[in-house]
Design a protein around this motif. Structure first.
Motif, PDB file in Angstrom:
ATOM      1  N   HIS A  82       0.838  -1.205   0.000  1.00 23.62           N
ATOM      2  CA  HIS A  82       0.000   0.000   0.000  1.00 23.62           C
ATOM      3  C   HIS A  82       0.873   1.256   0.000  1.00 23.62           C
ATOM      4  CE1 HIS A  82      -2.627   3.233   1.191  1.00 23.62           C
ATOM      5  NE2 HIS A  82      -1.929   3.392   2.302  1.00 23.62           N
ATOM      6  N   SER A  83       1.918   1.276   0.820  1.00 22.73           N
ATOM      7  CA  SER A  83       2.777   2.460   0.893  1.00 22.73           C
ATOM      8  C   SER A  83       3.484   2.714  -0.431  1.00 22.73           C
ATOM      9  CB  SER A  83       3.800   2.292   2.017  1.00 22.73           C
ATOM     10  OG  SER A  83       3.150   2.218   3.275  1.00 22.73           O
ATOM     11  N   LEU A  84       3.929   1.658  -1.097  1.00 20.71           N
ATOM     12  CA  LEU A  84       4.576   1.809  -2.404  1.00 20.71           C
ATOM     13  C   LEU A  84       3.585   2.355  -3.430  1.00 20.71           C
ATOM     14  CD1 LEU A  84       6.608  -1.532  -2.494  1.00 20.71           C
ATOM     15  CD2 LEU A  84       7.535   0.767  -2.145  1.00 20.71           C
ATOM     16  N   GLU A  85       2.353   1.861  -3.401  1.00 17.97           N
ATOM     17  CA  GLU A  85       1.347   2.345  -4.345  1.00 17.97           C
ATOM     18  C   GLU A  85       0.951   3.784  -4.036  1.00 17.97           C
ATOM     19  OE1 GLU A  85      -0.624  -2.010  -5.369  1.00 17.97           O
ATOM     20  OE2 GLU A  85      -1.294  -0.895  -3.594  1.00 17.97           O
ATOM     21  N   CYS A  86       0.836   4.099  -2.755  1.00 18.67           N
ATOM     22  CA  CYS A  86       0.563   5.481  -2.356  1.00 18.67           C
ATOM     23  C   CYS A  86       1.679   6.406  -2.845  1.00 18.67           C
ATOM     24  CB  CYS A  86       0.426   5.552  -0.837  1.00 18.67           C
ATOM     25  SG  CYS A  86       0.246   7.214  -0.162  1.00 18.67           S
ATOM     26  N   ALA A  87       2.926   5.953  -2.732  1.00 20.63           N
ATOM     27  CA  ALA A  87       4.071   6.759  -3.152  1.00 20.63           C
ATOM     28  C   ALA A  87       4.057   7.019  -4.654  1.00 20.63           C
ATOM     29  CB  ALA A  87       5.368   6.076  -2.748  1.00 20.63           C
ATOM     30  N   ALA A  95       4.207  16.145  -8.339  1.00 22.81           N
ATOM     31  CA  ALA A  95       5.028  16.734  -9.391  1.00 22.81           C
ATOM     32  C   ALA A  95       4.173  17.563 -10.347  1.00 22.81           C
ATOM     33  CB  ALA A  95       5.772  15.641 -10.149  1.00 22.81           C
ATOM     34  N   ALA A  96       2.965  17.080 -10.650  1.00 25.47           N
ATOM     35  CA  ALA A  96       2.084  17.801 -11.566  1.00 25.47           C
ATOM     36  C   ALA A  96       1.667  19.153 -10.999  1.00 25.47           C
ATOM     37  CB  ALA A  96       0.849  16.953 -11.865  1.00 25.47           C
ATOM     38  N   LEU A  97       1.675  19.273  -9.675  1.00 27.35           N
ATOM     39  CA  LEU A  97       1.249  20.518  -9.031  1.00 27.35           C
ATOM     40  C   LEU A  97       2.414  21.388  -8.583  1.00 27.35           C
ATOM     41  CD1 LEU A  97      -1.738  19.050  -7.005  1.00 27.35           C
ATOM     42  CD2 LEU A  97      -1.882  20.620  -8.947  1.00 27.35           C
ATOM     43  N   GLY A  98       3.643  20.958  -8.861  1.00 30.10           N
ATOM     44  CA  GLY A  98       4.801  21.791  -8.554  1.00 30.10           C
ATOM     45  C   GLY A  98       5.544  21.418  -7.301  1.00 30.10           C
ATOM     46  N   CYS A  99       5.118  20.360  -6.589  1.00 28.81           N
ATOM     47  CA  CYS A  99       5.863  19.890  -5.422  1.00 28.81           C
ATOM     48  C   CYS A  99       7.137  19.180  -5.868  1.00 28.81           C
ATOM     49  CB  CYS A  99       5.042  18.900  -4.607  1.00 28.81           C
ATOM     50  SG  CYS A  99       3.449  19.485  -4.028  1.00 28.81           S
ATOM     51  N   ASP A 100       8.115  19.103  -4.965  1.00 31.65           N
ATOM     52  CA  ASP A 100       9.266  18.264  -5.250  1.00 31.65           C
ATOM     53  C   ASP A 100       8.822  16.805  -5.174  1.00 31.65           C
ATOM     54  OD1 ASP A 100      12.478  18.176  -5.298  1.00 31.65           O
ATOM     55  OD2 ASP A 100      11.685  16.547  -4.062  1.00 31.65           O
ATOM     56  N   PRO A 101       8.995  16.009  -6.232  1.00 29.84           N
ATOM     57  CA  PRO A 101       8.479  14.639  -6.227  1.00 29.84           C
ATOM     58  C   PRO A 101       9.153  13.735  -5.203  1.00 29.84           C
ATOM     59  CG  PRO A 101       9.795  15.050  -8.205  1.00 29.84           C
ATOM     60  CD  PRO A 101       9.585  16.371  -7.540  1.00 29.84           C
ATOM     61  N   ASP A 102      10.466  13.939  -4.942  1.00 29.08           N
ATOM     62  CA  ASP A 102      11.147  13.114  -3.941  1.00 29.08           C
ATOM     63  C   ASP A 102      10.596  13.389  -2.549  1.00 29.08           C
ATOM     64  OD1 ASP A 102      13.119  11.678  -5.576  1.00 29.08           O
ATOM     65  OD2 ASP A 102      13.957  13.661  -5.939  1.00 29.08           O
ATOM     66  N   LYS A 218      -2.246  21.509   7.631  1.00 33.73           N
ATOM     67  CA  LYS A 218      -1.331  20.608   6.937  1.00 33.73           C
ATOM     68  C   LYS A 218      -0.657  21.347   5.794  1.00 33.73           C
ATOM     69  CE  LYS A 218      -4.555  17.477   6.216  1.00 33.73           C
ATOM     70  NZ  LYS A 218      -5.281  16.230   5.864  1.00 33.73           N
ATOM     71  N   CYS A 219       0.634  21.077   5.612  1.00 32.73           N
ATOM     72  CA  CYS A 219       1.312  21.665   4.466  1.00 32.73           C
ATOM     73  C   CYS A 219       0.751  21.049   3.185  1.00 32.73           C
ATOM     74  CB  CYS A 219       2.828  21.479   4.558  1.00 32.73           C
ATOM     75  SG  CYS A 219       3.404  19.769   4.410  1.00 32.73           S
ATOM     76  N   PHE A 220       1.017  21.690   2.064  1.00 31.20           N
ATOM     77  CA  PHE A 220       0.456  21.246   0.792  1.00 31.20           C
ATOM     78  C   PHE A 220       0.895  19.827   0.457  1.00 31.20           C
ATOM     79  CE2 PHE A 220       0.349  21.178  -3.919  1.00 31.20           C
ATOM     80  CZ  PHE A 220      -1.009  21.436  -4.099  1.00 31.20           C
ATOM     81  N   GLU A 221       2.172  19.506   0.721  1.00 33.33           N
ATOM     82  CA  GLU A 221       2.680  18.167   0.419  1.00 33.33           C
ATOM     83  C   GLU A 221       1.980  17.096   1.263  1.00 33.33           C
ATOM     84  OE1 GLU A 221       5.745  21.176  -0.704  1.00 33.33           O
ATOM     85  OE2 GLU A 221       4.465  20.817   1.042  1.00 33.33           O
ATOM     86  N   ALA A 222       1.658  17.438   2.519  1.00 27.44           N
ATOM     87  CA  ALA A 222       0.925  16.497   3.367  1.00 27.44           C
ATOM     88  C   ALA A 222      -0.492  16.295   2.845  1.00 27.44           C
ATOM     89  CB  ALA A 222       0.888  16.991   4.813  1.00 27.44           C
ATOM     90  N   GLN A 223      -1.088  17.335   2.301  1.00 23.67           N
ATOM     91  CA  GLN A 223      -2.409  17.202   1.704  1.00 23.67           C
ATOM     92  C   GLN A 223      -2.364  16.294   0.476  1.00 23.67           C
ATOM     93  OE1 GLN A 223      -4.543  21.052   1.288  1.00 23.67           O
ATOM     94  NE2 GLN A 223      -2.918  21.894   2.574  1.00 23.67           N
TER      95      GLN A 223
END
Length: 451
Positions: A82-87, A95-102, A218-223
């Motif tokens: 599940h965690s791998l699929e979530c990742a 990435a599509a929204l401008g976050c750092d993907p890593d 929550k920060c945007f990345e957490a959302q």
């Protein structure tokens, strides 16, 4: 972890567009062993190589690991898969929204690392065990694991003793993995909510993580991580249920069955005032799609169609969120918060927007999995047994400790200043166990002749 100097890493780590120096700080500054990597690439690598992540392979997602409906079936998903699929979902959406993907991937990989054996059932049982030492919550345990328990980086405290600072991830990575940025009883709308993200004795590092952050936000990345989590488990739990034969797609057209689904969803996955008609319309929208797995019978063709349906659902949910968020926030300079006008949606410069219709569709899939998989009679019998295992294991460890504790937790137990702190160490050990190792340790105490 008090008394450690808070300064920026003195390295030649590359700058990351959309993120200021505070985002890439670590609790304990350290040089990069491989200059040229970004701080978030280091974070992702640390999570990926952690023992805690590997242990998720032995922890329940919905169905207990190692069980199969047929000999030829793929095993059901675990917390690790599940965690791998979530990742995967989170990396692409972020990435599509401008976050750092890593950064988003690291948060998605680590978001469930604190969950105990036996899934949410084990979490509830361990919360009962820990009621006199601050309770238990899987997300708060994840933060504790990332910043204290998982061995990677050690520093000297004010007394000159070596103490673990966990994986020593960046501020942004820890913030992105924090789904509930408040302590026990601190939910901003519902103080009685069992969900929280930090224990009382982990507040120093939590306050460091949240420096400059709006309270309870929550920060945007957490959302992005949170929505990717919802998407991954709603779609894949539905897929697993169909594949195992627990869900008959034809029953989703019957009104009595649908009423049961709405009953599960309302109050659990959607607000109490949700009109069941909204959920009926959500399910109808999905069932009306050409790719919906009508008449699933387990054949090779049906399995291929089911795989296509899962891809379609994930794309549908992610594209809806991406489109709504772009419409609300765009990529306009000055709207990226700490990004310094980069135009990226990062940190506290934006909010993820998920249309209500999309949330309802996702909620319906979750409710279907609960109704037909988790609420089966044999599952409830199994859950009752699991709760007994956790309770009896905790009682045995509390009474016999430090006997039964692994070396890492034995050392922490010996240094604990009081009974409350010692109880927390016992809880930490139980939370670290896989389903199988929890049963094995329980058998050691309660059935000593079993080998």
């Amino acid at each position: 972890m008090e008394g450690i100097k808070d300064t920026k890493d003195s390295t030649d780590t590359p700058d990351i567009p959309g993120y200021d120096p505070a985002a890439t700080e670590r609790w304990d500054p350290e040089p990069d062993k491989q200059p040229g990597r970004t701080a978030f690439q280091r974070d992702r690598a640390r999570v990926l190589h952690s023992a805690a992540l590997r242990r998720l392979a032995g922890k329940t997602q919905v169905v207990t690991p190692g069980t199969r409906s047929h000999a030829w079936d793929a095993s059901p998903r675990t917390r690790l898969t599940h965690s791998l699929e979530c990742a995967q979902v989170g990396r692409e959406l972020g990435a599509a929204l401008g976050c750092d993907p890593d950064l988003v991937e690291a948060a998605c990989l680590s978001h469930d690392m604190g969950h105990p054996p036996f899934g949410h059932n084990g979490e509830q049982a361990l919360n009962d065990v820990a009621k006199d030492c601050g309770g238990f919550e899987g997300n708060a345990q994840s933060l504790r694991l990332l910043t204290r328990i998982e061995p990677k980086r050690f520093v000297k405290d004010a007394d000159g003793e070596l103490v673990s600072v966990g994986l020593n991830l960046t501020r942004a990575a820890l913030d992105a993995a924090t789904k509930y940025p408040w302590g026990r009883g601190g939910h901003p709308q519902d103080p009685g909510s069992p969900k929280f993200g930090v224990y009382e004795d982990d507040l120093p590092v939590f306050e460091w993580i949240r420096q400059g952050a709006p309270a309870h936000r929550k920060c945007f990345e957490a959302q992005v991580m949170d929505w990717s989590d919802d998407v991954a488990y709603s779609v894949h739990d539905f897929e697993d249920g169909l594949h195992a034969g627990h869900i008959d797609p034809n029953l989703l057209l019957a009104e009595p069955e649908r009423a049961d689904i709405w009953q599960v969803a309302i109050g659990r996955y959607v607000p109490e005032d949700t009109d069941p008609q909204e959920l009926a319309e959500a399910l109808d929208r999905l069932v009306d799609q050409e790719w919906w797995p009508h008449g699933y019978d387990g054949s090779a063709v049906a399995q291929a169609r089911l795989k296509d349906a899962t891809s379609q659902l994930i794309g549908r949910f992610c594209l809806a969120a991406e489109g709504a968020t772009r419409q609300a926030w765009g990529h306009r300079p000055g709207r990226s918060g700490t990004g310094g006008g980069s135009g990226r949606l990062t940190r506290y410069g934006a909010e993820l927007v998920v249309p209500r219709e999309t949330r309802n569709e996702c909620a319906v899939l979750k409710a279907v999995a609960v109704r037909y998989v988790m609420q089966r009679a044999e599952q409830e019998a199994l859950r009752a047994d699991q709760r007994i295992v956790v309770a009896e294991l905790a009682e045995a460890l509390v009474n016999r400790a430090p006997d039964g504790l692994e070396p890492q937790f034995r050392a922490a137990y010996d240094k604990a200043p009081d009974d409350r702190a010692r109880k927390r160490v016992v809880v930490d050990q139980i939370a670290s166990l896989t389903d199988a190792s929890a049963r094995a340790l329980h058998a050691r105490f309660h059935h000593p002749r079993v080998r």
